[in-house]
Structure formats: C-alpha cells, structure tokens
Design an enzyme around this catalytic site. Structure first.
Site, PDB file in Angstrom:
ATOM      1  CD  GLN A  99      -2.924   1.485   2.175  1.00 37.37           C
ATOM      2  OE1 GLN A  99      -2.300   1.321   3.505  1.00 37.37           O
ATOM      3  NE2 GLN A  99      -4.238   1.572   2.030  1.00 37.37           N
ATOM      4  CE1 TYR A 182      -2.876   9.178   8.297  1.00 40.01           C
ATOM      5  CE2 TYR A 182      -4.095   6.795   7.144  1.00 40.01           C
ATOM      6  CZ  TYR A 182      -3.714   7.934   8.014  1.00 40.01           C
ATOM      7  OH  TYR A 182      -3.846   7.671   8.947  1.00 40.01           O
ATOM      8  NE  ARG A 230      -8.316  -0.157   2.486  1.00 39.58           N
ATOM      9  CZ  ARG A 230      -8.727  -0.477   3.900  1.00 39.58           C
ATOM     10  NH1 ARG A 230      -8.014  -0.469   4.315  1.00 39.58           N
ATOM     11  NH2 ARG A 230      -9.491  -1.256   4.655  1.00 39.58           N
ATOM     12  N   GLY A 324      -9.099  -7.339   7.864  1.00 38.62           N
ATOM     13  CA  GLY A 324      -8.327  -6.192   8.567  1.00 38.62           C
ATOM     14  C   GLY A 324      -8.046  -6.584  10.308  1.00 38.62           C
ATOM     15  NE  ARG A 325     -11.173  -3.602  13.636  1.00 39.05           N
ATOM     16  CZ  ARG A 325     -11.970  -3.006  13.531  1.00 39.05           C
ATOM     17  NH1 ARG A 325     -12.301  -2.452  14.999  1.00 39.05           N
ATOM     18  NH2 ARG A 325     -12.901  -2.749  12.828  1.00 39.05           N
TER      19      ARG A 325
END
Ligand code: FNR
Length: 374
Positions: A99, A182, A230, A324-325
């Site tokens: 990424q 971001y 993304r 993810g988690r």
C-alpha cells in the site's frame, strides 16, 4: 461444523481465495531508517494463505511519513528489507501488494526532514493525532504548508518511483492509499480541499491529482492488473468529509475504472452495528461506475464477520472481502473459515509498536492441535 464450501474460499482472477488481508499499520520497522525487518517478514509469511495480503501503508518519500516506525519504500535499505518480506511470502505460495502512502497534513514536524512542516492541499491543521517516537504517546499534528501548484508533479513522480521500487522488491502489485484522511483523500474531498488552482474547487479539479497518481502508478507498474485503489467514501471526521460522497467517489471510480485497475477497495465502515444507511446506496453506485468504466474487482472492507463476508460475496455485493483486525490474532484465517472457527479476538494494546507480542506469537489451528497432541 465445517464450512469448506464457503464461496470466500473460492478463487477469483489470479487470487487463490477471497479472504484478503487489509493493510494494517503495525509500526514495527527498524529505526532509524524505517526499514522492514525479519520480524515483519515472519508476520507476513504467517499470513500467506490470504487471497491477497495488502501490506501496511508505506510512505513513498521522506515527506510522506506521519507516524513513528512505519516502513518506507524510498531508500535502497527499505527496498531490500521488503524484498526479504516478499521472498518469504512467495515461498509459502502467497501473494502480496504494497500500500503506497503519503500522509499529507496528518503528520508532525518531528517526522519530517529537517523538522519542516508537513505538506497538504491547504494550511489547515488536521485535528487527528499521531505518535512521533517509541513511547507512542499521541501528539497533535503540526500546522501544514499548502503545496504550491508546481510541487504537485513531483509528488506524482514520488508515487511512480515508489511503485518501481515496490516492483523491484518483488511485490505482486501496489494499492494506492486514497482513504482515511491522507493526502489523496485530502485532495479528493471538498471539506478539506479549498484550493483555487487546477487541483481544487470543482470536482474535476479535486480529482486531478488523485487521477494523475493513479495513471503514473499504473504506467510505472506497467500493467493495470497490478494496481488497486483504496477509498473510504463515507468516513467523516471534522473537516474530512465531502458534501456529496456519491458524486465525488463515483466520478473518481469511473476515472480509475477507465485505467482498468485490478480492484477498487472501500472501507465501508469500522462498525457494522451502527452502519451508515448511505452505505447501501452509495457503495453500489461507486462500484457500478468503476466496473462500467472498465475496472475489475470490488473489495469490501469494514467490520465483516466471516458469515457477513460470505453473504456479501454470495449476493454479488463484493468480489472479495478484506479483513483487517481479524487477521491479527488469526494468522490462518482462511483455514479457520473452512472449519467454521474458532476465532481469536484482537488485542488493541499491541496494534502499534513493540515486538513479537501481539504480532507474530499467534498460533494456527494446526499448531494448536499439534501442541495438544504432543
Ligand atoms: C488500520 N487500517 C488501515 N487502513 C489502511 O488503509 N492502511 C493502513 O495501514 C491501516 N492501518 C491500520 C492499523 C490498524 C491496527 C487497524 C486496526 C486498522 C484500517 C484497516 O485496514 C481496516 O479498514 C479497518 O480495520 C476495518 O476493517 P476490520 O478490521 O473491521 O476488518
């Protein structure tokens, strides 16, 4: 109960299954230098059964850093560190994208070359917090400096150079980080981007820089099947929002689809118990724009349980789901899905920074069984 008929475990395109690993910042690179290390290689190797590992957000240049100890992809040492990671994942039959990240204004002078101000679309400070050393104490972001119009092509070039380094480091592709407040997200949304040059104002102008990056990265990779993008179209935090996310992100998605990107990846939510009702209409509209224009896959993310992910793929909502988690304490997530569980719960205290604890110490079902019989 086994669940080996799961559609999540079936292949799609060149990916062995649809249980993907979402990018997860873990802040365990070697400092100074932000260099990927052997512990990181072990962590990714352990998760090689993912249909695709999307490795953690990785700064593309020295000004792209916003958190302590995140690994970069702009020096020879970082590139060599990543090569060791991809070699280990490939040796286990896995597939891994990197990424590509520029944090923009979400940074602190302490993380910038010569203690400069972070750069962003404007000089409005980000209200989120960061950590600047191994204490991981949260600090305010610093006041950014608005990028000059003539500086933008240089940042596009940094994305392209990082892409070439990622290819040389053995990655199977790259994911452009256009999500989570971001730099690219800061340019995309009208709550943050109040510029008056050709990179701000109208929707077309706000998408100018993100699409320049997508084009440059696709060219640098040499083949759109190695590029994903993304977004987090419905996330809202202070000024990081958009007055019309459906129009903004559908238009962006059409531009990305026209480049024939391999996938569009959306963070739909972080909490499915309080799901924004707009998800049900806005996400399909964005995905349709992407696919109608020539984009390939839609990857859904956000607090999915294995059953919810199964339903999402089965119903045609998504082509694959990035978890993810759940990957943090379950390094063999596809095997656990095949068995119908059990699943371990993640431990948030060990998400960022530190060593093996909460990172590489989790066993697979197979290892647990072997230990029980020995
Ligand atoms: C994240 N997330 C994230 N997102 C991203 O695009 N790049 C990144 O590097 C990170 N880093 C990161 C670190 C940690 C510790 C967490 C918990 C999250 C967001 C992540 O990819 C994902 O979108 C969310 O975690 C929601 O998905 P799950 O965890 O509910 O499956």
């Amino acid at each position: 109960m086994t669940n080996s008929e799961s559609v999540l475990l079936s292949p799609i395109e060149s990916f062995a299954n649809r249980v993907w690993m979402a990018p997860l910042t873990r802040s365990r690179s070697t400092m100074p230098g932000n260099i990927p290390n052997d512990l990181m290689a072990t962590y990714y190797e352990q998760r090689a059964t993912a249909g695709l590992i999307i490795a953690e957000a990785t700064p593309i240049s020295s000004t792209a850093h916003g958190y302590y100890a995140t690994p970069g992809i702009h020096t020879d040492a970082q590139q060599a560190g990543w090569k060791a990671v991809t070699d280990r994942v490939h040796a286990k039959g896995g597939k891994i994208f990197l990424q590509l990240w520029h944090v923009g204004r979400v940074s602190n002078n302490a993380l910038q070359p010569d203690n400069q101000a972070p750069v962003g679309p404007t000089d409005v400070i980000s209200q989120s917090k960061t950590y600047i050393d191994s204490s991981l104490e949260r600090q305010d972001n610093s006041k950014p400096r608005a990028l000059r119009t003539e500086e933008i092509p240089g940042i596009v070039e940094d994305f392209a150079s990082a892409t070439k380094r990622a290819k040389a480091a053995g990655f199977d592709g790259v994911e452009i980080h256009g999500a989570n407040t971001y730099l690219l997200d800061q340019f995309t949304r009208d709550g943050v981007n109040t510029r008056t040059d050709q990179y701000g104002g109208s929707l077309e102008n706000r998408l100018h820089f993100p699409l320049m990056v997508a084009r440059a990265v696709t060219e640098a990779w040499g083949d759109p099947s190695g590029v994903g993008y993304r977004i987090s179209p419905l996330s809202e935090h202070k000024d990081v929002r958009d007055s019309d996310p459906q129009a903004t992100f559908s238009t962006l998605a059409a531009g990305l689809g026209a480049l024939n990107l391999e996938y569009l990846h959306a963070v739909e939510t972080w909490d499915r118990t309080s799901l924004d009702p707009r998800v049900e209409t806005v996400i399909p509209a964005i995905v349709k724009s992407f696919k109608d224009a020539g984009g390939k896959l839609y990857i859904a993310n956000g607090d999915y349980s294995p059953q919810q992910a199964e339903d999402a793929v089965d119903s045609g909502w998504a082509d694959a789901v990035a978890f993810g988690r759940p990957w943090i304490p379950n390094p063999d997530l596809p095997a656990r899905i095949a068995m119908g569980g059990p699943y371990r719960e993640p431990i948030p205290e060990s998400f960022y920074g530190g060593g093996a604890e909460g990172y590489t110490e989790f066993q697979t079902l197979k290892q647990e069984e072997e230990a029980a019989h020995s």
